[in-house]
Structure formats: structure tokens, C-alpha cells
Design an enzyme around this catalytic site. Structure first.
Site, PDB file in Angstrom:
ATOM      1  N   ASP A  80      42.561  43.082  38.885  1.00  0.00           N
ATOM      2  CA  ASP A  80      42.790  43.368  40.304  1.00  0.00           C
ATOM      3  C   ASP A  80      41.491  43.649  41.048  1.00  0.00           C
ATOM      4  O   ASP A  80      41.364  43.331  42.229  1.00  0.00           O
ATOM      5  CB  ASP A  80      43.739  44.557  40.455  1.00  0.00           C
ATOM      6  CG  ASP A  80      45.195  44.164  40.242  1.00  0.00           C
ATOM      7  OD1 ASP A  80      45.437  43.154  39.564  1.00  0.00           O
ATOM      8  OD2 ASP A  80      46.082  44.861  40.751  1.00  0.00           O
ATOM      9  N   SER A 472      45.866  49.906  45.683  1.00  0.00           N
ATOM     10  CA  SER A 472      45.281  50.137  44.368  1.00  0.00           C
ATOM     11  C   SER A 472      45.462  51.602  44.013  1.00  0.00           C
ATOM     12  O   SER A 472      45.581  52.465  44.888  1.00  0.00           O
ATOM     13  CB  SER A 472      43.790  49.794  44.405  1.00  0.00           C
ATOM     14  OG  SER A 472      43.119  50.343  43.303  1.00  0.00           O
TER      15      SER A 472
END
Length: 562
Positions: A80, A472
Site C-alpha cells: 500500500d 491508511s
């Protein structure tokens, strides 16, 4: 044994010939032993996974010692942090479904008797978790472990979130080029999942309390001897699970889901854990009411504040007693956990963790001295989010209990980032980023760049952000994500206009826009239907089937096609 389907009887002679050709069958007696899949996720471009080939070799050796025959296969993985801020991020959440489907395919096609899952980073752990429940074959998880925290030349502790926030500070001119480059070189010093309480580590900690992994799965460093010993021990435990026929659905119950959320609250985990845990409940056939999450938050104290909410890393948590010490502390108060549940050890959650105590009360607080009496995550509801939104309250400055500001709306992540960078976004704004949900994104990309830029520019207490996208685990600040229904599903977030006053109330857990119901109805009548952004490939199929975040962002076949 399940594997008898592919290895017993004269009809399976061709299959046995192929099995001999693999080199894994060392003697005729091996055909009488359990076949164990090692579902690995080694990949060179993900630092949390570059060492997993070595760990799989340790697992294979231990499985043979314990009387099984190991067969390794690999899944995909997306980093990510590397995929952040561009089209790559649109593949991150969808990769969870590919991982689950791929693991299901290999496991069921070859009739394995047990599965050893070796995940580590953001979508790999939940993807394998969905596969484990779906296939319901005896299984155990042992992740690759977190990396060490970084250290700058000035002695400042660093994690990946430090780097994202440094981008905003560097652009603002408050961080020198020399310091910026020093941070870049030192933020991620070893292999392993990123060192803070981000999504990967949050999920790997939750595996302990769910009961699918051994104690210290979430905190033992990737580079440690302890991690390698944990792999070996997990292999022997798996063989016992196979003998006793203890399956994932025997362990993953509604009470286990409750306990996962309770640990999440106590550790201030990533908001992504809500998405993945709801997906787990859906996969397990567990009807899970979102309001239950707030009920758990009400009774669960916030005991451990970890980066990005503090300077403490996962290694600090480990040396302070790890997840077992937190679980043991929570068990001291009746009603927070369900400690008599079955786990992969064959013993209860209580038995697994009762011997561990807090070793450093600065890192892990006691029930008598929590950071907060309530958990680090909250579900918000209101006329913007009828089906909910989530905020990491542990990442919000404690002085902020409510925030009201004027909406400034963007229909994409990139437009919002540009507006933050060119100072169009100012103190008092509520940044609205929409059409970035599971269907709208597609793929529900993370909004780490805009939140980090807001904090990096010193606006963390003066600007809020709400989105149907996600964040996140490195995100902090006044940031509400997972707003459901999403804009692409004609959710109310699509109806907000520039200048509308938006209120985020953390005390009452509400998220509202100061617009009448009649006005919202009129705006909805004028709203144009959503048109898919991607017309071919996997993301097009994903867009057609995915649901909003309140169901975990899972893919569902329309009922009329079933």
C-alpha cells in the site's frame, strides 16, 4: 483425511504419479500422512514479505517433523505504501478478494488436510483470513512480523507515517532537504511490516485475539529468532488441529468478532480493521450489527497508544508484554472479552494469555490508568452517513470533541491533494472527498496523502476530512472514512455542496450536514447516476459486484443472478 480424495484408490494412480513428480513424496508411507498447504505470500517488492520464503522453509521442515507433508503455494500482494497516491491504490483493497479466491482455489482443488497461512501486510492477512473461513479447513496463521522502527540522524524515532507527513512539511518549507533525505533513508530499516499500529500490524494483532494465531504473532520482530521459533511452534500446533479436526469456524464466532473489536479499541488500531473484520463476519455467516462496535468502544479502555498516535513502535509494545499482556489486562474487567473461547492452541483465550503481564506501563497502560475510558475507534452515524462512518479517535487531538466547518468538496483524491498543496484548503474547512468508495474509486483507495499533507502543514487541528474512501493505518487527525452508502451508491455524501456546514461530534458519535431533509431530497433528485470509471479488466468486474464499506466492501453476486 480430506487428501484421500486425491491419493487413495486405483482411480487416483494418475494423481499419485503427479504427486511423486513434485519431489514432496519421499516414501510410500508419505501417502498416508496429512497433506498440509503452506499459503505463502513472498514477493520482492513488499518489504513485509521479502523474508517469507525463509519462514516457509522453516514451516515445511517443522510440518515434516510433526508428521505432515508440506506443499507450498504463493498468493499475490500489494504494498500500500508503494501503491499510494496513484492508480495502483485502486488495486489494493480489490487484491484482498483475489487473495481469498486464489487460496480457496488451490486449497479446494487439491483437498489439503490443513493450511499454514504466512501473511504480513495490509490486504494479505485479511484475504487469507477470508479464505480460511470460506474453506473451513484446519488452519493456523503466523505472520512475517513487524520491522524495526527507524531512527533519524538526530535520534528521532521514525516510521513510514513520519515519511508521509515529512512530504507535507518539506513542501511547506519547514523541513530541510538534508533532513528529508535522511528520513527517507532511515524510516524503514529492515524487512517486516511497517513499525507502527498501521493496518498490517493491527490485523496481525487481531489474529491473536481471534484465536487463529499464537501469542506474540502481532509483535515479534521480523528479524528476530523469536519469529522463527513462532513459525516452528505454529507448525506443530497446526498438526494438532488437523488431528483434532478443529476448524476456523469453530474459532471465529460472533464473540470472537466482538473480542477482535475490543482489542482494536484497546490498541487504537487502523480503521481498516473495521472493514476487514466486517468482511470476516460476512464470510463466516455472522450477522453483525454496526452499533455493536460502539457498544464495545463504550466498555473498552484505550490502553496502548502506538505510532502514528505516539512515538512507540510495535517492538516497544512487544517488550512491554505484547498483545498477551493487553488481553490479560482486559480480562481483569468482567464483560470486555469472552476469555473462555476456543483458540488454535486447543486451549482458551484465557489459558493462552493469563501468564503475561505488563512490563512497561508507559507503553501499555493499566485499566486504572487508561489513555481513555473508551476505545480508540468510533462508528459515526448521521444524515451524511446513515449506514455509518469510522474515525480513529485515538489519532485525534484529545482537545477536539466536536468540529464544525465549511465543506469544500472534491470528487477525487487527486483534486483534493492539489487543493491542499496550493492552499485552497484553509483552517476551518471540512474536506469532502467522494466517489472514492469501493465502487466509486474503484477499490476504495486510501486517503493517506491528503491527511498527511494536512498534518504536515500544521493543520491537523484546524481542518477535518470526510470520505467514502478509506485511510491508511498511518493516518491521524480529524478524519472520517468508510462513509456509507458511498457516493457511487447515491449516498448522502454525494449531496454535500461547498459551504455547507458539517459537524463531526465525537461525544455523540454523529456526522451531520446542516441541510434540511427536503433540501437533500431535492439535491438527490438532481443527482446524475454514477458511471463506472473502469470499463475492462478486474476493476470493472470488481465495480459491478462490490458493496459499500458497511458490509466490509465485499463482492456480492446480485440476488437475481443466483
Amino acid at each position: 483425511m480430506r487428501s484421500n480424495m486425491i491419493k487413495k484408490g486405483p482411480e487416483q494412480a494418475p494423481a499419485r504419479s503427479l504427486l511423486h513428480a513434485t519431489g514432496q513424496i519421499k516414501s510410500p508411507e508419505d501417502m498416508n500422512k496429512p497433506f498440509i498447504a503452506i499459503c505463502n505470500s513472498y514477493i520482492d517488492i513488499v518489504p513485509g514479505h521479502v523474508h517469507l520464503r525463509e519462514l516457509a522453509d522453516i514451516a515445511k521442515e517443522a510440518i515434516r517433523e510433526a508428521g505432515g507433508i508440506p506443499f507450498e503455494f504463493n498468493t499475490i500482494g500489494v504494498d500500500d505504501g508503494i501503491a499510494m497516491g496513484h492508480i495502483g491504490m485502486r488495486y489494493s483493497l480489490p487484491s484482498r478478494e483475489i487473495i481469498a479466491d486464489a487460496a480457496e482455489t488451490v486449497i479446494n482443488a487439491h483437498w489439503f488436510d490443513g493450511v499454514f497461512y504466512i501473511p504480513n501486510c495490509d490486504k494479505i492477512t485479511p484475504g487469507m483470513l477470508l479464505a480460511a473461513v470460506r474453506t473451513n479447513v484446519p488452519a493456523i496463521f503466523c505472520s512475517g512480523g513487524p520491522m524495526k522502527a527507524g531512527l533519524s540522524a538526530t535520534g528521532k524515532a521514525l516510521t513510514l507515517s513520519s515519511m508521509f507527513e515529512a512530504v507535507g512539511a518539506f513542501k511547506e518549507g519547514t523541513l530541510t532537504k538534508e533532513d528529508f533525505l535522511d528520513m527517507e533513508q532511515n524510516a524503514c530499516p529492515t524487512c517486516g511490516s511497517c513499525a507502527g499500529m498501521f493496518t498490517a500490524n493491527s490485523m496481525n494483532c487481531l489474529m491473536e485475539v481471534l484465536g487463529l494465531a499464537l501469542p506474540f504473532n502481532g509483535t515479534a520482530l521480523a528479524v528476530s529468532k523469536e519469529r522463527r521459533a513462532l513459525i516452528r511452534e505454529s507448525a506443530f500446533k497446526l498438526m494438532d488441529l488437523v488431528k483434532r479436526d478443529i476448524k476456523p469456524k469453530d474459532i471465529v464466532t460472533k464473540e470472537a468478532i466482538d473480542d477482535a473489536f475490543a482489542l482494536d479499541m484497546a490498541m487504537g488500531g487502523s480503521t481498516n480493521t473495521v472493514l476487514h473484520t466486517l468482511a470476516l463476519a460476512n464470510e463466516a455467516g455472522i450477522d453483525y450489527d454496526l452499533e455493536r462496535i460502539n457498544e464495545i468502544a463504550e466498555k473498552t479502555p484505550y490502553l496502548s497508544k502506538i505510532a502514528p498516535s505516539s512515538s512507540y513502535s510495535m517492538h516497544d509494545v512487544h517488550t512491554a508484554g505484547g498483545v498477551p499482556a493487553i488481553i490479560n489486562e482486559l480480562m481483569k474487567r468482567e464483560g470486555i472479552l469472552h476469555p473462555d473461547r476456543m483458540t488454535v492452541t486447543g486451549d482458551t483465550l484465557r489459558d493462552n494469555n493469563a501468564a503475561y503481564t505488563i512490563q512497561n506501563e508507559e507503553v501499555i497502560h493499566t485499566l486504572d490508568n487508561p489513555y481513555s475510558e473508551h476505545g480508540g475507534l468510533s462508528m459515526l452515524h448521521g444524515n451524511i452517513a446513515p449506514l455509518g462512518g469510522v474515525i480513529k479517535v485515538g489519532g485525534v487531538d484529545p482537545s477536539i470533541q466536536t468540529f464544525t466547518g465549511a465543506a469544500i468538496c472534491f470528487d477525487s483524491h487527486d483534486a483534493a491533494v492539489a487543493a491542499i498543496d496550493n492552499h485552497t484548503v484553509r483552517p476551518g474547512h471540512v474536506v469532502v472527498i467522494r466517489y472514492e468508495g469501493p465502487k466509486g474509486g474503484p477499490g476504495m483507495p486510501e486517503m493517506l496523502a491528503p491527511t498527511s499533507s494536512i498534518v504536515g502543514r500544521g493543520l491537523g487541528k484546524e481542518v477535518a476530512l470526510i470520505t467514502d474512501g478509506r485511510f491508511s493505518g498511518a493516518t491521524r487527525g480529524i478524519a472520517v472514512g468508510h462513509i456509507s452508502p458511498e457516493a457511487a451508491a447515491l449516498g448522502p455524501i454525494a449531496l454535500i455542496e461547498d459551504g455547507d456546514m458539517v459537524t463531526i461530534d465525537l461525544v455523540h458519535r454523529t456526522l451531520n450536514v446542516d441541510v434540511t431533509d427536503d433540501e437533500l431530497k431535492q439535491r438527490k433528485a438532481r443527482l446524475q447516476p454514477f458511471k463506472a470509471k473502469v470499463k475492462s479488466g478486474y476493476l470493472a468486474r470488481y465495480t459491478a459486484l462490490v458493496t459499500s464499506a458497511n458490509t466490509g466492501g465485499v463482492m456480492q453476486i446480485p440476488e437475481h443472478l443466483l
